[in-house]
Design a protein around this motif. Sequence first.
Motif, short mmCIF file in Angstrom:
data_model
loop_
_atom_site.label_atom_id
_atom_site.label_comp_id
_atom_site.label_asym_id
_atom_site.label_seq_id
_atom_site.Cartn_x
_atom_site.Cartn_y
_atom_site.Cartn_z
N UNK A 37 0.85 -1.20 0.00
CA UNK A 37 0.00 0.00 0.00
C UNK A 37 0.88 1.25 0.00
N UNK A 38 0.31 2.37 -0.41
CA UNK A 38 1.03 3.63 -0.36
C UNK A 38 1.50 3.96 1.04
N UNK A 39 0.76 3.53 2.07
CA UNK A 39 1.20 3.77 3.44
C UNK A 39 2.48 3.00 3.74
N UNK A 46 10.04 7.02 5.35
CA UNK A 46 10.10 7.83 6.56
C UNK A 46 9.10 8.96 6.57
N UNK A 47 8.02 8.84 5.80
CA UNK A 47 7.04 9.91 5.68
C UNK A 47 5.68 9.55 6.30
N UNK A 48 5.65 8.48 7.06
CA UNK A 48 4.41 8.07 7.71
C UNK A 48 4.50 8.39 9.20
N UNK A 49 3.85 9.46 9.66
CA UNK A 49 4.00 9.89 11.06
C UNK A 49 3.38 8.93 12.06
N UNK A 50 2.59 7.97 11.59
CA UNK A 50 1.91 7.05 12.50
C UNK A 50 2.73 5.82 12.83
N UNK A 51 3.87 5.66 12.17
CA UNK A 51 4.66 4.43 12.29
C UNK A 51 5.82 4.61 13.25
N UNK A 109 -4.19 0.36 12.54
CA UNK A 109 -4.24 -0.45 11.32
C UNK A 109 -3.04 -1.39 11.27
N UNK A 110 -3.29 -2.61 10.84
CA UNK A 110 -2.20 -3.56 10.68
C UNK A 110 -1.13 -2.96 9.76
#
Length: 342
Positions: A37-39, A46-51, A109-110
């Motif tokens: 997925x894009x996420x 390094x652009x997913x602040x939720x990870x 989310x998984x």
Amino acid sequence: MKALSIDQPGALSFTALPWRPAGSGEIGIRIAYIGYCGSDLNSYRGKNPLVQYPRVPGHEISGVIETIGADVPEHFHVGQQVCVLPYFNCGTCNACRMGRPNACKHNETLGVQREGALTEFIAVPHGKVIPVDGLALRDLALIEPLAVGFHAVRRAEVAEGERVVVLGCGVIGLGAVLGAVTRGARVIAVDLAASKLAQAKALGAEDVIDASQIDVGDAVRALTGDDGPQVVIEAVGAEQTFTQSIDIVASCGRVVYVGYAKNPVTYETRFFLMKEIDIRGSRGAQLADFGDVITALKQRPEIGDLVVSRVAPFSEAADAMRAWDADPGAFTKILIDMRGAV
């Protein structure tokens, strides 16, 4: 269990996870395919602040039931092909109480806030497991991303005969195209890649616009006249397309954002009032959207071949992510075949 981990931005490794059997109320699933997925790509970049790192990605799931814990309804059985609703909501916030768990304030989310399914086996609550018969096992991994597009169409309340512009023809945008077409809408698909526009056309878009060649606003006006489209679905997540949606939508029309821009967006807010438009967000998908996608895939089994760009074995999962990062426009959907991971 073998797994792929994003250890930190730009760093992937093959790792091992402890085996966790299905507990009470849970179902154990042997993973067959996982879609990128894009996420996942944003997590790698390094652009997913939720990870938080390290993180095993993967929430677009195809698998087979292998074990069943206690207190699971009898309609589940070992050997069933399944997909998974990968969102874990709190059940108590206002969104959950309204029956809209996809918008849960505390959603996990998984592959994002919790470990994903790019591994051999997962155990999840039975309420997250959706049995699917009559479809190729590969195509079960397409249900979740297409459902996100279908949910955007649901949020837009698309009606038969309406003109709908879909900005962006990645797999979520293609899901929006397919979802609008199934409702009888006349769809105009917009993208920068001719190959993705061809996919949108094959899914039923009436017209396509190559944004790399012509002005989108002029092209939409040529196709819709002075009225403009009743609905615009933004599936790019760029500042330009966020404002473009407002510019091209009809007076009293609806704009639905399923992408999100990484930077602040500046609007001519007078158009909100002068056009009296509805602006809506769309997040994830609901169980009903999964059902609608399953129906569509059964009616048109060729969709899987149309959408899937690459199927990579687990041994090439890291290389596939790097290839997508290097040339994202070259791929619509990458699937990882986990069946050889053992």
